[in-house]
Design an enzyme around this catalytic site. Sequence first.
Site, PDB file in Angstrom:
ATOM      1  N   ASP A  59       1.093  -1.139  -0.179  1.00  0.00           N
ATOM      2  CA  ASP A  59      -0.044   0.385  -0.150  1.00  0.00           C
ATOM      3  C   ASP A  59       0.823   1.081   0.479  1.00  0.00           C
ATOM      4  OD1 ASP A  59      -1.635   2.461   0.519  1.00  0.00           O
ATOM      5  OD2 ASP A  59      -2.753   0.988   1.566  1.00  0.00           O
ATOM      6  N   ASN A  86       2.182   5.120 -10.196  1.00  0.00           N
ATOM      7  CA  ASN A  86       0.899   4.997 -10.571  1.00  0.00           C
ATOM      8  C   ASN A  86      -0.129   4.538  -9.947  1.00  0.00           C
ATOM      9  OD1 ASN A  86      -1.155   4.368 -13.241  1.00  0.00           O
ATOM     10  ND2 ASN A  86      -0.990   2.440 -11.449  1.00  0.00           N
ATOM     11  N   TYR A 150      -8.429  15.726  -4.911  1.00  0.00           N
ATOM     12  CA  TYR A 150      -7.744  14.962  -5.588  1.00  0.00           C
ATOM     13  C   TYR A 150      -6.768  16.202  -7.053  1.00  0.00           C
ATOM     14  CZ  TYR A 150      -7.257  12.054 -10.109  1.00  0.00           C
ATOM     15  OH  TYR A 150      -6.683  11.823 -11.409  1.00  0.00           O
ATOM     16  N   ALA A 152      -5.449  18.976  -6.577  1.00  0.00           N
ATOM     17  CA  ALA A 152      -4.883  19.449  -6.006  1.00  0.00           C
ATOM     18  C   ALA A 152      -3.722  18.768  -5.626  1.00  0.00           C
ATOM     19  CB  ALA A 152      -4.989  20.173  -4.433  1.00  0.00           C
ATOM     20  N   LYS A 154      -2.548  16.015  -7.721  1.00  0.00           N
ATOM     21  CA  LYS A 154      -2.248  16.136  -8.752  1.00  0.00           C
ATOM     22  C   LYS A 154      -1.264  16.652  -9.054  1.00  0.00           C
ATOM     23  CE  LYS A 154      -3.423  11.309 -10.032  1.00  0.00           C
ATOM     24  NZ  LYS A 154      -2.346  10.449  -9.561  1.00  0.00           N
TER      25      LYS A 154
END
Length: 250
Positions: A59, A86, A150, A152, A154
């Site tokens: 994880d 990824n 999400y 922010a 990235k």
Amino acid sequence: MSSLKDKVVIVTGGSSGIGRATAIALVAQGASVLITGRREAPLQEVRAAYPSIATIVADVSLPADASRTVTAAIEQFGRLDVLVNNAGAGAIMPLAEATADRISEIFAVNVLGPSLLASAALPHLRQTKGAIINISSTFGHKAGAGLSHYAASKAALEHLTRCWALELAPDGIRVNAVAAGPTESGALTGMMGLSEEQAKAVMQAERERIPLGRRGVPDDVAHWISVFADPASEWVTGQVIAIDGGLAVS
């Protein structure tokens, strides 16, 4: 002969979608690949179909799993040439519904995880003058209502890409990012938590907004990850390439 022959690659989140397609593409070009995932069953499905792909349950949001993953690659293959960050997390989460736990979960996977994995991989990537490839999103640089945290996370990953590229250039390590647009990877009903009906509506809306008229497929993105992984791209670093059918400029 592929210049990826005998290279060793870690692909996080490699049991499905873009990660799975990337692992398959890299193995086809002669690389040795270790994929990670949080659940054993999907990893074993990949291993059954592609016995040459190694797997480990890990994880990326757990700090201890970063060094464990890198150690597994070194023990199995003896070296490390490429890290593909990824694995991702996200949610359609309007600001009024944001919670501390959910925000922390997104950033733990999309920012903390790649950072700790890259740090753990550094000694080995220095030896091979390797590469780090971060998987971002169109929404890392394009605003989206309900996607603020999400997006922010990235955006942070894209800026980490540029900063690491400068920092690691003296070591000969290249750092680039692929910003994937809407892709047929199951993320809407999985990562984003939508119902099938909601997902269909979102997918139709996305097709109408994408200049090239379709959502992507994992192989569209995997191809460009392979390009950045290839030592032939040795003079490219600090770049974020959008693979999204033109959505970012629409």
